[in-house]
Design an enzyme around this catalytic site. Structure first.
Site, PDB file in Angstrom:
ATOM      1  N   TYR A  52       2.900   9.984   0.727  1.00 43.49           N
ATOM      2  CA  TYR A  52       3.965   9.474   1.601  1.00 43.49           C
ATOM      3  C   TYR A  52       5.353   9.928   1.137  1.00 43.49           C
ATOM      4  CZ  TYR A  52       0.223   6.323   3.200  1.00 43.49           C
ATOM      5  OH  TYR A  52      -0.954   5.809   3.666  1.00 43.49           O
TER       6      TYR A  52
ATOM      7  N   ASP B 220       0.845  -1.197   0.000  1.00 43.41           N
ATOM      8  CA  ASP B 220       0.000   0.000   0.000  1.00 43.41           C
ATOM      9  C   ASP B 220       0.881   1.248   0.000  1.00 43.41           C
ATOM     10  OD1 ASP B 220      -2.794   1.235   0.579  1.00 43.41           O
ATOM     11  OD2 ASP B 220      -1.456   2.181   2.038  1.00 43.41           O
TER      12      ASP B 220
ATOM     13  N   HIS C 204      -7.346   9.316  -1.788  1.00 45.99           N
ATOM     14  CA  HIS C 204      -6.763   9.208  -0.450  1.00 45.99           C
ATOM     15  C   HIS C 204      -7.729   9.681   0.646  1.00 45.99           C
ATOM     16  CE1 HIS C 204      -2.656   9.119   1.776  1.00 45.99           C
ATOM     17  NE2 HIS C 204      -3.629   8.934   2.636  1.00 45.99           N
TER      18      HIS C 204
ATOM     19  N   LYS D 207      -2.334   6.058  -3.993  1.00 51.40           N
ATOM     20  CA  LYS D 207      -3.483   6.932  -3.708  1.00 51.40           C
ATOM     21  C   LYS D 207      -3.282   8.325  -4.299  1.00 51.40           C
ATOM     22  CE  LYS D 207      -3.724   4.713   0.833  1.00 51.40           C
ATOM     23  NZ  LYS D 207      -2.325   4.636   1.284  1.00 51.40           N
TER      24      LYS D 207
HETATM   25  N1  LIG Z   1      -5.561   5.941   4.300  1.00 56.14           N
HETATM   26  C1  LIG Z   1      -4.968   6.563   5.292  1.00 56.14           C
HETATM   27  O1  LIG Z   1      -5.254   7.734   5.587  1.00 56.14           O
HETATM   28  C2  LIG Z   1      -3.948   5.830   6.099  1.00 56.14           C
HETATM   29  C3  LIG Z   1      -3.594   6.308   7.366  1.00 56.14           C
HETATM   30  C4  LIG Z   1      -2.645   5.599   8.085  1.00 56.14           C
HETATM   31  C5  LIG Z   1      -2.072   4.450   7.573  1.00 56.14           C
HETATM   32  N2  LIG Z   1      -2.415   4.023   6.322  1.00 56.14           N
HETATM   33  C6  LIG Z   1      -1.786   2.820   5.729  1.00 56.14           C
HETATM   34  O2  LIG Z   1      -1.870   1.752   6.632  1.00 56.14           O
HETATM   35  C7  LIG Z   1      -0.548   1.252   6.904  1.00 56.14           C
HETATM   36  C8  LIG Z   1      -0.523   0.669   8.285  1.00 56.14           C
HETATM   37  O3  LIG Z   1      -0.820   1.669   9.271  1.00 56.14           O
HETATM   38  P1  LIG Z   1      -0.042   1.694  10.608  1.00 56.14           P
HETATM   39  O4  LIG Z   1       1.400   1.895  10.279  1.00 56.14           O
HETATM   40  O5  LIG Z   1      -0.685   2.600  11.563  1.00 56.14           O
HETATM   41  O6  LIG Z   1      -0.228   0.173  11.083  1.00 56.14           O
HETATM   42  P2  LIG Z   1       0.081  -0.596  12.418  1.00 56.14           P
HETATM   43  O7  LIG Z   1       0.590  -1.927  11.958  1.00 56.14           O
HETATM   44  O8  LIG Z   1      -1.104  -0.529  13.306  1.00 56.14           O
HETATM   45  O9  LIG Z   1       1.210   0.208  13.181  1.00 56.14           O
HETATM   46  C9  LIG Z   1       2.534   0.157  12.743  1.00 56.14           C
HETATM   47  C10 LIG Z   1       3.460   0.240  13.928  1.00 56.14           C
HETATM   48  O10 LIG Z   1       3.265  -0.893  14.777  1.00 56.14           O
HETATM   49  C11 LIG Z   1       4.529  -1.386  15.199  1.00 56.14           C
HETATM   50  N3  LIG Z   1       4.630  -2.812  14.812  1.00 56.14           N
HETATM   51  C12 LIG Z   1       4.637  -3.332  13.560  1.00 56.14           C
HETATM   52  N4  LIG Z   1       4.698  -4.670  13.609  1.00 56.14           N
HETATM   53  C13 LIG Z   1       4.743  -4.996  14.914  1.00 56.14           C
HETATM   54  C14 LIG Z   1       4.824  -6.230  15.604  1.00 56.14           C
HETATM   55  N5  LIG Z   1       4.859  -7.395  14.951  1.00 56.14           N
HETATM   56  N6  LIG Z   1       4.833  -6.173  16.975  1.00 56.14           N
HETATM   57  C15 LIG Z   1       4.784  -5.000  17.627  1.00 56.14           C
HETATM   58  N7  LIG Z   1       4.719  -3.795  17.026  1.00 56.14           N
HETATM   59  C16 LIG Z   1       4.693  -3.800  15.684  1.00 56.14           C
HETATM   60  C17 LIG Z   1       5.595  -0.554  14.501  1.00 56.14           C
HETATM   61  O11 LIG Z   1       6.109   0.358  15.403  1.00 56.14           O
HETATM   62  P3  LIG Z   1       7.655   0.729  15.427  1.00 56.14           P
HETATM   63  O12 LIG Z   1       7.750   1.981  14.623  1.00 56.14           O
HETATM   64  O13 LIG Z   1       7.905   0.959  16.899  1.00 56.14           O
HETATM   65  O14 LIG Z   1       8.427  -0.400  14.832  1.00 56.14           O
HETATM   66  C18 LIG Z   1       4.865   0.154  13.424  1.00 56.14           C
HETATM   67  O15 LIG Z   1       5.348   1.451  13.194  1.00 56.14           O
HETATM   68  C19 LIG Z   1       0.367   2.446   6.626  1.00 56.14           C
HETATM   69  O16 LIG Z   1       1.702   2.094   6.357  1.00 56.14           O
HETATM   70  C20 LIG Z   1      -0.316   3.029   5.411  1.00 56.14           C
HETATM   71  O17 LIG Z   1       0.022   2.278   4.258  1.00 56.14           O
HETATM   72  C21 LIG Z   1      -3.355   4.688   5.605  1.00 56.14           C
END
Ligand SMILES: NC(=O)c1ccc[n+]([C@@H]2O[C@H](COP(=O)([O-])OP(=O)(O)OC[C@H]3O[C@@H](n4cnc5c(N)ncnc54)[C@H](OP(=O)(O)O)[C@@H]3O)[C@@H](O)[C@H]2O)c1
Length: 318
Positions: free
Chosen positions: A57, A52, A119, A86
């Site tokens: 970004y 994604d 987006h 997006k």
């Molecule tokens: N459409 C939108 O407006 C929107 C908004 C937000 C996100 N997104 C998309 O959704 C994706 C995912 O969002 P998100 O990054 O918030 O997802 P998330 O998986 O809930 O959070 C990611 C964070 O969780 C931690 N993590 C990852 N794997 C882990 C594990 N196995 N155990 C423990 N902690 C773990 C990491 O922190 P650390 O940094 O400490 O390693 C990582 O930065 C984004 O990359 C983006 O592509 C879209």
């Protein structure tokens, strides 16, 4: 309907025969360019096949570099991976859509996209400034274009053949319903924040009834602590099924019929987050009974990206 009993491999069919989206996806919202490259390669090596991205970004070029190198190194064909990007808010004017799409394709070094999303439903002043503000610091919105105008320009991308499916992101059910009714090509995917503290049950029901895939972001609560990763219900299930809290949260998301995006930033975490397996029904029921409600990202109400700052501070994009 989810295909494959192995959660890691499940793919969900998209409407209009636009292929199948791998339920478990890797998100590229990673501010550091070097980390974007290593994390994307690690995710591919761990087994992720769904990526994604977003123009917003600012790292599509790095994702493209990592995918090119990773596909060659792992001997994986382009057709085996699913890539989304997006359209940003400042490109909602219909005449800006095809050039923005092509610019993303060029940065990603791809010849087609599996999915292109609007987006957010908020149009900003058209132009190259992603964050147009007036002298008081308020966002300059564009009232001269509707979401349906922009949607029709996305439909034309599908007609032209190098965009397989289209959808929306950061949209509420109230905004989705009229767009869905008016669309010639119905949205295949809706990407929103969703996790046990924000299950979005009504939106999910609407999506399931209308053949739309709900793609959940922030399934781990964006990794914030305290938060979902330390929730006592999640921790207790993790101990009983001998999985980690992250694996429990990702399995729950896939088993309830959503696709999901997570962002592991190291090879170890990528392997952990990909290694999910089905939870027993009692675990799903316990998670569904969690009463805490929390939205972590207000982008859905303003179009302005960013997670709500916690102790460590917020990130620049969403
Ligand atoms: N459409 C939108 O407006 C929107 C908004 C937000 C996100 N997104 C998309 O959704 C994706 C995912 O969002 P998100 O990054 O918030 O997802 P998330 O998986 O809930 O959070 C990611 C964070 O969780 C931690 N993590 C990852 N794997 C882990 C594990 N196995 N155990 C423990 N902690 C773990 C990491 O922190 P650390 O940094 O400490 O390693 C990582 O930065 C984004 O990359 C983006 O592509 C879209």
């Amino acid at each position: 309907m989810i295909e494959s009993s192995d959660l890691r491999m499940s793919r969900i069919p998209l409407s209009h025969g636009a292929g199948r989206i791998p339920a478990l996806g890797f998100g590229t919202l990673i501010p550091d360019p070097a980390v974007t490259i290593t994390a994307t390669k690690d995710a591919l090596a761990a087994g992720f096949r769904h990526f994604d991205c977003a123009e917003r970004y600012g790292n599509e070029r790095e994702v493209g570099t990592a995918l090119q190198a990773g596909l060659a190194a792992e001997k994986i064909a382009r057709e085996e991976i699913f890539v989304t990007t997006k359209l940003w808010n400042s490109n909602h004017r219909p005449e800006r859509v095809a050039p923005a799409f092509q610019a993303s394709l060029d940065r990603l070094a791809l010849s087609y996209l599996d999915l292109y999303l609007i987006h957010t439903p908020f149009a900003f002043q058209p132009g190259d400034d992603h964050d147009p503000r007036d002298q008081n610091g308020n966002v300059i919105y564009d009232r001269g274009v509707t979401l349906l105008d922009t949607w029709k320009a996305l439909e034309a991308l599908v007609d032209h053949g190098n965009c397989r499916a289209i959808g929306l992101s950061d949209i509420t059910l109230n905004e989705l319903q009229p767009l869905y009714a008016a669309a010639r090509i119905k949205p295949a995917v809706v990407q929103v924040e969703s996790h046990p503290y924000l299950p979005e049950t009504e939106l999910l029901d609407f999506c399931k009834q209308n053949g739309i895939v709900l793609l959940a972001f922030a399934p781990l609560g964006h990794g914030m602590r305290p938060g979902l990763l330390e929730d006592p219900v999640i921790a207790s299930i993790a101990a009983r099924v001998e999985k980690t809290p992250a694996q429990v949260l990702l399995a729950w998301a896939v088993q309830r019929g959503t696709a999901v995006l997570t962002t592991p930033k190291s090879a170890t975490r990528a392997k952990e987050s990909f290694d999910i397996s089905s939870l027993p029904q009692y675990a799903l029921d316990e998670i569904n009974r969690i009463q805490t409600r929390q939205r972590l990202n207000p982008v859905v109400t303003t179009g302005v990206p960013g997670f709500i700052p916690k102790a460590k501070g917020a990130e620049p994009g969403s």
